[in-house]
Design a protein around this motif. Structure first.
Motif, PDB file in Angstrom:
ATOM      1  N   ALA A   1       0.824  -1.205   0.000  1.00 33.77           N
ATOM      2  CA  ALA A   1       0.000   0.000   0.000  1.00 33.77           C
ATOM      3  C   ALA A   1       0.863   1.261   0.000  1.00 33.77           C
ATOM      4  CB  ALA A   1      -0.925  -0.008   1.215  1.00 33.77           C
ATOM      5  N   LEU A   2       1.928   1.267   0.792  1.00 30.04           N
ATOM      6  CA  LEU A   2       2.768   2.452   0.898  1.00 30.04           C
ATOM      7  C   LEU A   2       3.484   2.778  -0.406  1.00 30.04           C
ATOM      8  CD1 LEU A   2       4.233   1.940   4.457  1.00 30.04           C
ATOM      9  CD2 LEU A   2       2.972   3.956   3.677  1.00 30.04           C
ATOM     10  N   LYS A   3       3.790   1.751  -1.178  1.00 27.78           N
ATOM     11  CA  LYS A   3       4.481   1.992  -2.446  1.00 27.78           C
ATOM     12  C   LYS A   3       3.691   2.967  -3.312  1.00 27.78           C
ATOM     13  CE  LYS A   3       5.092  -1.547  -5.240  1.00 27.78           C
ATOM     14  NZ  LYS A   3       5.675  -2.777  -5.837  1.00 27.78           N
ATOM     15  N   GLY A   4       2.375   2.883  -3.245  1.00 24.18           N
ATOM     16  CA  GLY A   4       1.544   3.817  -3.988  1.00 24.18           C
ATOM     17  C   GLY A   4       1.255   5.099  -3.225  1.00 24.18           C
ATOM     18  N   LEU A   5       0.980   4.977  -1.929  1.00 23.48           N
ATOM     19  CA  LEU A   5       0.579   6.133  -1.139  1.00 23.48           C
ATOM     20  C   LEU A   5       1.685   7.175  -1.018  1.00 23.48           C
ATOM     21  CD1 LEU A   5      -1.336   4.344   1.755  1.00 23.48           C
ATOM     22  CD2 LEU A   5      -2.344   5.848   0.017  1.00 23.48           C
ATOM     23  N   LEU A   6       2.934   6.743  -0.958  1.00 16.88           N
ATOM     24  CA  LEU A   6       4.030   7.690  -0.762  1.00 16.88           C
ATOM     25  C   LEU A   6       4.282   8.573  -1.983  1.00 16.88           C
ATOM     26  CD1 LEU A   6       6.643   5.511   1.177  1.00 16.88           C
ATOM     27  CD2 LEU A   6       5.201   7.334   2.083  1.00 16.88           C
ATOM     28  N   HIS A   7       3.751   8.169  -3.122  1.00 21.72           N
ATOM     29  CA  HIS A   7       4.005   8.926  -4.339  1.00 21.72           C
ATOM     30  C   HIS A   7       2.710   9.377  -5.029  1.00 21.72           C
ATOM     31  CE1 HIS A   7       8.241   7.943  -3.979  1.00 21.72           C
ATOM     32  NE2 HIS A   7       7.881   6.696  -3.744  1.00 21.72           N
ATOM     33  N   ALA A   8       1.583   9.217  -4.338  1.00 20.11           N
ATOM     34  CA  ALA A   8       0.305   9.617  -4.921  1.00 20.11           C
ATOM     35  C   ALA A   8       0.177  11.136  -4.930  1.00 20.11           C
ATOM     36  CB  ALA A   8      -0.841   8.994  -4.124  1.00 20.11           C
ATOM     37  N   GLU A   9      -0.253  11.689  -6.036  1.00 15.27           N
ATOM     38  CA  GLU A   9      -0.373  13.138  -6.169  1.00 15.27           C
ATOM     39  C   GLU A   9      -1.653  13.637  -5.507  1.00 15.27           C
ATOM     40  OE1 GLU A   9       1.817  15.211  -7.320  1.00 15.27           O
ATOM     41  OE2 GLU A   9       3.246  13.637  -7.867  1.00 15.27           O
ATOM     42  N   PRO A  10      -1.694  14.922  -5.123  1.00 10.62           N
ATOM     43  CA  PRO A  10      -2.903  15.493  -4.529  1.00 10.62           C
ATOM     44  C   PRO A  10      -4.088  15.411  -5.478  1.00 10.62           C
ATOM     45  CG  PRO A  10      -1.024  16.951  -4.200  1.00 10.62           C
ATOM     46  CD  PRO A  10      -0.575  15.884  -5.166  1.00 10.62           C
ATOM     47  N   GLY A  11      -5.281  15.396  -4.895  1.00 11.36           N
ATOM     48  CA  GLY A  11      -6.508  15.424  -5.686  1.00 11.36           C
ATOM     49  C   GLY A  11      -7.255  14.122  -5.722  1.00 11.36           C
ATOM     50  N   GLY A  12      -6.542  12.996  -5.646  1.00 16.34           N
ATOM     51  CA  GLY A  12      -7.199  11.698  -5.659  1.00 16.34           C
ATOM     52  C   GLY A  12      -7.713  11.330  -4.282  1.00 16.34           C
ATOM     53  N   PRO A  13      -8.425  10.206  -4.186  1.00 19.64           N
ATOM     54  CA  PRO A  13      -8.916   9.770  -2.874  1.00 19.64           C
ATOM     55  C   PRO A  13      -7.747   9.428  -1.946  1.00 19.64           C
ATOM     56  CG  PRO A  13      -9.211   8.041  -4.509  1.00 19.64           C
ATOM     57  CD  PRO A  13      -8.770   9.259  -5.255  1.00 19.64           C
ATOM     58  N   VAL A  14      -7.922   9.674  -0.648  1.00 21.24           N
ATOM     59  CA  VAL A  14      -6.831   9.399   0.282  1.00 21.24           C
ATOM     60  C   VAL A  14      -6.454   7.922   0.257  1.00 21.24           C
ATOM     61  CG1 VAL A  14      -7.276  11.360   1.807  1.00 21.24           C
ATOM     62  CG2 VAL A  14      -8.462   9.186   2.226  1.00 21.24           C
ATOM     63  N   VAL A  15      -7.447   7.064   0.082  1.00 18.81           N
ATOM     64  CA  VAL A  15      -7.249   5.638  -0.192  1.00 18.81           C
ATOM     65  C   VAL A  15      -8.294   5.251  -1.223  1.00 18.81           C
ATOM     66  CG1 VAL A  15      -6.277   5.066   2.075  1.00 18.81           C
ATOM     67  CG2 VAL A  15      -8.751   4.946   1.735  1.00 18.81           C
ATOM     68  N   PRO A  16      -8.075   4.201  -2.002  1.00 16.36           N
ATOM     69  CA  PRO A  16      -9.045   3.831  -3.042  1.00 16.36           C
ATOM     70  C   PRO A  16     -10.460   3.684  -2.478  1.00 16.36           C
ATOM     71  CG  PRO A  16      -7.031   2.584  -3.323  1.00 16.36           C
ATOM     72  CD  PRO A  16      -6.882   3.328  -2.027  1.00 16.36           C
ATOM     73  N   GLY A  17     -11.408   4.364  -3.122  1.00 13.14           N
ATOM     74  CA  GLY A  17     -12.806   4.271  -2.745  1.00 13.14           C
ATOM     75  C   GLY A  17     -13.253   5.253  -1.683  1.00 13.14           C
ATOM     76  N   SER A  18     -12.335   6.032  -1.123  1.00 19.11           N
ATOM     77  CA  SER A  18     -12.702   6.969  -0.065  1.00 19.11           C
ATOM     78  C   SER A  18     -13.285   8.245  -0.657  1.00 19.11           C
ATOM     79  CB  SER A  18     -11.474   7.315   0.774  1.00 19.11           C
ATOM     80  OG  SER A  18     -11.772   8.367   1.678  1.00 19.11           O
ATOM     81  N   PRO A  19     -14.283   8.861   0.013  1.00 16.34           N
ATOM     82  CA  PRO A  19     -14.798  10.148  -0.463  1.00 16.34           C
ATOM     83  C   PRO A  19     -13.884  11.319  -0.095  1.00 16.34           C
ATOM     84  CG  PRO A  19     -15.941   9.500   1.533  1.00 16.34           C
ATOM     85  CD  PRO A  19     -15.043   8.351   1.165  1.00 16.34           C
TER      86      PRO A  19
END
Length: 322
Positions: free
Chosen positions: A124-142
């Motif tokens: 999970a961290l492999k994606g979260l550490l490099h995720a750009e602003p604007g998307g959901p904080v985690v997949p499926g979150s509002p």
């Protein structure tokens, strides 16, 4: 060989604000990165933020953070928050399973399926550490991500085969702690083989190593105190027994306290798993670790008898190329 500095590693009797002095010195001397460990005293992200505010350019890595205590999103959010309030400085994360003594004894959390939990967290961290602003904080979150990614590497602390496989599959860097060059050689081979099976370029290999240039007796005793905490840990106990320190291993298994274990360990035990001695001796030891396959030494400076590790860090920064 690359070099970094560990501002806080293991619990001992050092002043609680000493990590700030170590980090400021490392920054001033030109070391590229400071590690901010987590334990019963310090929350890694709080201390990393304080260090970032007190330094100018050094990169930060928080952890290893125990994965049984924090979920992957909380870890990524902590790193992003530290980066945001320290001027966008790169902040990496290290994760590990930690010991039962820490997870259950300090946090009151169950340490069940530790390797599986670390695998899930690393993925999970492999994606979260490099995720750009604007998307959901985690997949499926509002909820939307508002902070910039922290930008630092993902490090996995590993020793056993399962953890090495996790590092090979997900990490930018694998971290060892208190190891001999002989162990580095064995673990390097395992990491390379696991990365090949995973179809990835092997992560870089780093190790936290105690360091003390021209050590005083107090410095050596501090390093022995670090070793004492590992005498009951699987793998480490075998290593120290093979090195001739079986009496201390047996005492630890019987429940001896830290002071008893320090007295049972001979002074030469410190040099088995670190950079201890005169500058020339330390340079030879660095060469041995490099030849064994280590990419990075994270210096854990002894500070008792050398406040802030100044003598050690200054001497080593004059001898290594950053």
């Amino acid at each position: 060989m690359d070099f970094s500095v560990v501002a806080v590693a293991r619990e001992d009797d050092s002043p609680v604000d000493e990590p700030l002095r170590i980090a400021a010195l490392a920054d001033r001397l030109g070391y590229r990165e400071v590690w901010v460990g987590e334990g019963p005293t310090w929350d890694a992200f709080v201390l990393a933020t304080a260090i970032g505010a007190a330094t100018r350019r050094v990169a930060l890595t928080a952890g290893p953070v125990p994965v049984s205590v924090r979920d992957a999103y909380s870890i990524a959010r902590g790193a992003a928050g530290t980066a945001a309030v320290t001027g966008g400085r790169a902040v990496g994360v290290a994760i590990g399973t930690a010991s039962k003594r820490v997870v259950e004894g300090v946090h009151g959390r169950p340490r069940t399926r530790p390797a599986a939990v670390m695998d899930e967290s690393a993925a999970a961290l492999k994606g979260l550490l490099h995720a750009e602003p604007g998307g959901p904080v985690v997949p499926g979150s509002p909820f939307r991500r508002r902070l910039a990614p922290p930008g630092g590497p993902l490090t996995v602390a590993a020793f056993g085969d399962r953890a090495i496989g996790i590092a090979a599959a997900h990490a930018d860097r694998m971290l060892l702690d208190l190891v001999t060059p002989e162990q580095v050689r064995v673990l390097r081979a395992k990491l390379d083989a696991a990365a090949q099976r995973a179809g990835r370029t092997p992560p870089t290999l780093a190790a936290w190593l105690p360091a003390a240039v021209d050590p005083s007796p107090e410095s050596v005793r501090q390093v022995l105190g670090s070793i004492a905490g590992y005498l009951t840990v699987a793998g480490y106990a075998d290593m120290f027994r093979a090195a001739g320190f079986g009496e201390a291993v047996d005492l630890a298994a019987a429940g001896a306290d830290r002071e008893t274990l320090i007295e049972a360990l001979p002074a030469e035990a410190a040099s088995k798993v670190g950079l201890i001695g005169a500058p020339k001796t330390i340079q030879t030891r660095i060469d041995e670790y490099a030849e064994a396959g280590l990419d990075e030494i994270a210096l854990v400076p002894a500070t008792q008898g050398d406040p802030g590790g100044e003598r050690t860090l200054t001497e080593l920064t004059n001898r290594v190329q950053h």
